[in-house]
Design a protein around this motif. Sequence first.
Motif, PDB file in Angstrom:
ATOM      1  N   GLY A   1      20.758  39.451 -37.089  1.00 52.88           N
ATOM      2  CA  GLY A   1      19.855  38.318 -37.179  1.00 52.88           C
ATOM      3  C   GLY A   1      19.429  37.730 -35.856  1.00 52.88           C
ATOM      4  N   ASP A   2      19.952  38.227 -34.754  1.00 53.64           N
ATOM      5  CA  ASP A   2      19.575  37.661 -33.457  1.00 53.64           C
ATOM      6  C   ASP A   2      18.998  38.739 -32.543  1.00 53.64           C
ATOM      7  OD1 ASP A   2      21.866  39.066 -33.085  1.00 53.64           O
ATOM      8  OD2 ASP A   2      22.958  37.469 -32.084  1.00 53.64           O
ATOM      9  N   GLU A   3      18.219  39.637 -33.114  1.00 53.56           N
ATOM     10  CA  GLU A   3      17.642  40.723 -32.339  1.00 53.56           C
ATOM     11  C   GLU A   3      16.586  40.240 -31.349  1.00 53.56           C
ATOM     12  OE1 GLU A   3      18.003  41.001 -35.723  1.00 53.56           O
ATOM     13  OE2 GLU A   3      19.661  42.408 -35.656  1.00 53.56           O
ATOM     14  N   MET A   4      15.966  39.101 -31.615  1.00 58.19           N
ATOM     15  CA  MET A   4      14.894  38.608 -30.760  1.00 58.19           C
ATOM     16  C   MET A   4      15.393  37.638 -29.688  1.00 58.19           C
ATOM     17  SD  MET A   4      12.487  40.326 -31.976  1.00 58.19           S
ATOM     18  CE  MET A   4      11.059  39.650 -31.197  1.00 58.19           C
ATOM     19  N   ARG A   5      16.665  37.354 -29.625  1.00 57.67           N
ATOM     20  CA  ARG A   5      17.181  36.401 -28.642  1.00 57.67           C
ATOM     21  C   ARG A   5      17.207  37.034 -27.261  1.00 57.67           C
ATOM     22  NH1 ARG A   5      21.369  39.281 -28.490  1.00 57.67           N
ATOM     23  NH2 ARG A   5      23.535  39.020 -28.602  1.00 57.67           N
ATOM     24  N   SER A   6      17.230  36.192 -26.254  1.00 60.74           N
ATOM     25  CA  SER A   6      17.327  36.717 -24.897  1.00 60.74           C
ATOM     26  C   SER A   6      18.796  36.986 -24.587  1.00 60.74           C
ATOM     27  CB  SER A   6      16.744  35.714 -23.899  1.00 60.74           C
ATOM     28  OG  SER A   6      17.499  34.527 -23.923  1.00 60.74           O
ATOM     29  N   VAL A   7      19.057  38.137 -24.052  1.00 61.90           N
ATOM     30  CA  VAL A   7      20.418  38.556 -23.749  1.00 61.90           C
ATOM     31  C   VAL A   7      20.737  38.170 -22.306  1.00 61.90           C
ATOM     32  CG1 VAL A   7      21.974  40.526 -23.597  1.00 61.90           C
ATOM     33  CG2 VAL A   7      20.216  40.472 -25.361  1.00 61.90           C
ATOM     34  N   PRO A   8      21.853  37.477 -22.083  1.00 65.57           N
ATOM     35  CA  PRO A   8      22.207  37.113 -20.709  1.00 65.57           C
ATOM     36  C   PRO A   8      22.598  38.348 -19.902  1.00 65.57           C
ATOM     37  CG  PRO A   8      23.965  36.511 -22.203  1.00 65.57           C
ATOM     38  CD  PRO A   8      22.827  36.986 -23.041  1.00 65.57           C
TER      39      PRO A   8
END
Length: 83
Positions: A63-70
């Motif tokens: 569900g968080d495929e579109m989040r920015s990865v640090p």
Amino acid sequence: MEGLRRTFGISEPIRRGMELKIARDGEWRPAVLGGRGASGSGVHEDILRGRECEIGWEDVFVGDEMRSVPEFHEEVERKVRMQ
């Protein structure tokens, strides 16, 4: 757990509970490598629960495929408190 208690005694459910807690507390994987899934379980917890051969929808799509990865190094530095 009740069946384990009847078969092996009270020590078996206690031992399994302790192993699960250790696996939950000790598992950490950077977000770059997928982090932890929505189910919250890691590889070690799946093995202890006997689910290592199963794959579910939530294992693939969290569900968080579109989040920015640090950045990997920033995340590790924050984990070990190097900042």
